[in-house]
Design a protein around this motif. Sequence first.
Motif, short mmCIF file in Angstrom:
data_model
loop_
_atom_site.label_atom_id
_atom_site.label_comp_id
_atom_site.label_asym_id
_atom_site.label_seq_id
_atom_site.Cartn_x
_atom_site.Cartn_y
_atom_site.Cartn_z
N LEU A 136 -4.58 0.12 51.51
CA LEU A 136 -5.77 -0.89 51.18
C LEU A 136 -7.07 -0.63 51.50
O LEU A 136 -8.00 -1.26 51.39
CB LEU A 136 -5.26 -2.12 51.94
CG LEU A 136 -4.00 -2.84 51.97
CD1 LEU A 136 -3.86 -3.91 52.93
CD2 LEU A 136 -4.04 -3.66 50.40
N ASN A 137 -7.11 0.81 51.51
CA ASN A 137 -8.46 1.48 51.73
C ASN A 137 -9.25 0.86 53.04
O ASN A 137 -10.50 0.57 52.88
CB ASN A 137 -9.37 1.23 50.49
CG ASN A 137 -8.73 2.09 49.48
OD1 ASN A 137 -8.15 3.20 49.49
ND2 ASN A 137 -8.74 1.41 48.18
N GLY A 175 5.83 -7.55 52.16
CA GLY A 175 5.66 -8.50 51.19
C GLY A 175 4.22 -8.69 51.02
O GLY A 175 3.61 -9.23 49.78
N ILE A 176 3.29 -8.85 52.11
CA ILE A 176 1.89 -9.29 52.00
C ILE A 176 1.28 -8.15 51.12
O ILE A 176 0.22 -8.27 50.20
CB ILE A 176 1.20 -9.54 53.29
CG1 ILE A 176 1.82 -10.55 54.01
CG2 ILE A 176 -0.20 -9.44 53.32
CD1 ILE A 176 1.56 -10.47 55.51
N TYR A 177 1.58 -6.96 51.39
CA TYR A 177 0.86 -5.88 50.75
C TYR A 177 1.48 -5.94 49.17
O TYR A 177 0.49 -5.65 48.09
CB TYR A 177 1.53 -4.37 51.00
CG TYR A 177 1.13 -3.11 50.34
CD1 TYR A 177 -0.15 -2.87 50.36
CD2 TYR A 177 2.16 -2.68 49.47
CE1 TYR A 177 -0.54 -1.60 49.44
CE2 TYR A 177 1.84 -1.54 48.75
CZ TYR A 177 0.42 -1.19 48.67
OH TYR A 177 -0.05 -0.14 47.88
N LYS A 181 -1.49 -6.36 46.15
CA LYS A 181 -1.79 -5.34 45.21
C LYS A 181 -1.04 -6.05 43.80
O LYS A 181 -1.23 -5.23 42.72
CB LYS A 181 -0.97 -4.03 45.62
CG LYS A 181 -1.55 -3.10 46.65
CD LYS A 181 -2.77 -2.62 46.05
CE LYS A 181 -3.51 -1.53 46.81
NZ LYS A 181 -4.71 -1.22 46.38
N GLN A 182 -0.58 -7.10 43.65
CA GLN A 182 0.16 -7.69 42.68
C GLN A 182 1.19 -6.69 41.89
O GLN A 182 1.03 -6.85 40.84
CB GLN A 182 -1.33 -8.07 41.65
CG GLN A 182 -2.00 -9.02 41.81
CD GLN A 182 -1.52 -10.47 41.79
OE1 GLN A 182 -0.97 -10.80 40.75
NE2 GLN A 182 -1.13 -10.92 43.04
N LEU A 186 8.19 -6.31 42.28
CA LEU A 186 8.83 -5.98 43.51
C LEU A 186 9.23 -7.28 44.39
O LEU A 186 9.80 -7.00 45.48
CB LEU A 186 7.93 -4.81 44.32
CG LEU A 186 7.49 -3.59 43.85
CD1 LEU A 186 6.80 -2.89 44.80
CD2 LEU A 186 8.98 -2.90 43.78
N LEU A 187 8.52 -8.43 43.91
CA LEU A 187 8.97 -9.49 44.52
C LEU A 187 10.27 -10.00 44.41
O LEU A 187 10.76 -11.08 44.88
CB LEU A 187 8.14 -10.77 44.50
CG LEU A 187 6.74 -10.51 44.78
CD1 LEU A 187 5.67 -11.67 44.18
CD2 LEU A 187 6.51 -10.71 46.27
N LEU A 188 10.97 -9.22 43.50
CA LEU A 188 12.63 -9.49 43.18
C LEU A 188 13.30 -8.85 44.26
O LEU A 188 14.16 -9.37 44.90
CB LEU A 188 12.66 -9.06 41.95
CG LEU A 188 14.32 -9.18 41.11
CD1 LEU A 188 14.59 -10.72 41.12
CD2 LEU A 188 14.52 -8.46 39.90
#
Length: 360
Positions: A136-137, A175-177, A181-182, A186-188
């Motif tokens: 997230l820099n 999950g938050i990451y 990062k949209q 990966l939410l699957l």
Amino acid sequence: LGYLTIISGWTILYSSPLFFILKSAKIAYMKKKIIYIYIIFFTITFSIQLFSNDLLGVDAFFHSKYSKIMFEENISDNFPWLYYTDLNNNFSDQRYLFHVTMHPFTYFNFPLNLKIFISLFSALFFTLFYYILNKLNIKKPEIWLFILLFSSSLFLFRLQLARPLLFTLSLSIIGIYIILKQKKWLLLLWPILFILSSYGSIFIISIIVGSYLLTKLVIEKRIDWQIILITMSGCILGLLFHPETSNFVNLIINNYTSGLSSFNNLNILIPIELENLNFLALLVTSLPIFLLIISLITLFLLKIFFKVEIELKNKINYYFLLLLSLIFIMLTIKYNRFIEYLAPILILSVAYIYKISMNI
């Protein structure tokens, strides 16, 4: 001509072998740093474990024994030790993935095997947190990691328990990451791993995804149906992949129903997990958390006072993390056990919001 020269120079640099060498060196340095972080936090956690010959908490004995016999005595649909409970006919492993992962460790000497297990996955959590800060820099991620380590003695204590939170804490920040990062697809996979790790994960998934959807609805005036459909599909698959799907679903319904009842009815016996310290004790054990809450509020008030505008993507992420932090602050005040989620989420939020504020 000057601009063309600069553009040509950068093009040559990015296409030159030197660039790839520098990039490879940076990746190698990062990998080495991550390994060092893991070793450091494994050493810290294992040292804490060795302070006592016993294990912290009583749950470890159940999880260890269950993991050991889960494949040997065919207890997936029969658990006679719970005959006088509501699980006597519809037993289901509430933490299937956690127990499967622990199973290989049960072949070694107890309790040293669990001390190693706890240390491995506790160190993995801290390493993942550091890795996400980097992705997230966030500047000076080591400082934020140091703050997390000393943010709350209650939080650090809970990380020493042989419980599924060793998995769910890591999965929550992953999950938050993913959302920040949209990386929507990966939410699957994320809810599948989360639900198989612990039945209580549906609540955490709902808070994380719900906070983002609400933030996006308020700012963009639209519902992100793609995230809803992908996440719901992942949740359904997580339930279906469980060896005892129907019993697992019934167990989840019963647990959430009784949980909601205890929330509103003080006469109902509640689990010791939900019993609280008094406020002064919470303040003493988690003083850095309260200072971070003050920092978060201060950053928000400065933004309002100076009427700072943020670009749309950062704006959504900004208010998503702010809302998520506020929800877990309220949950922690109501039930102190949520400090385990509040600590990493709050620190990640303050670090990210501070980064956005400094880049304006």
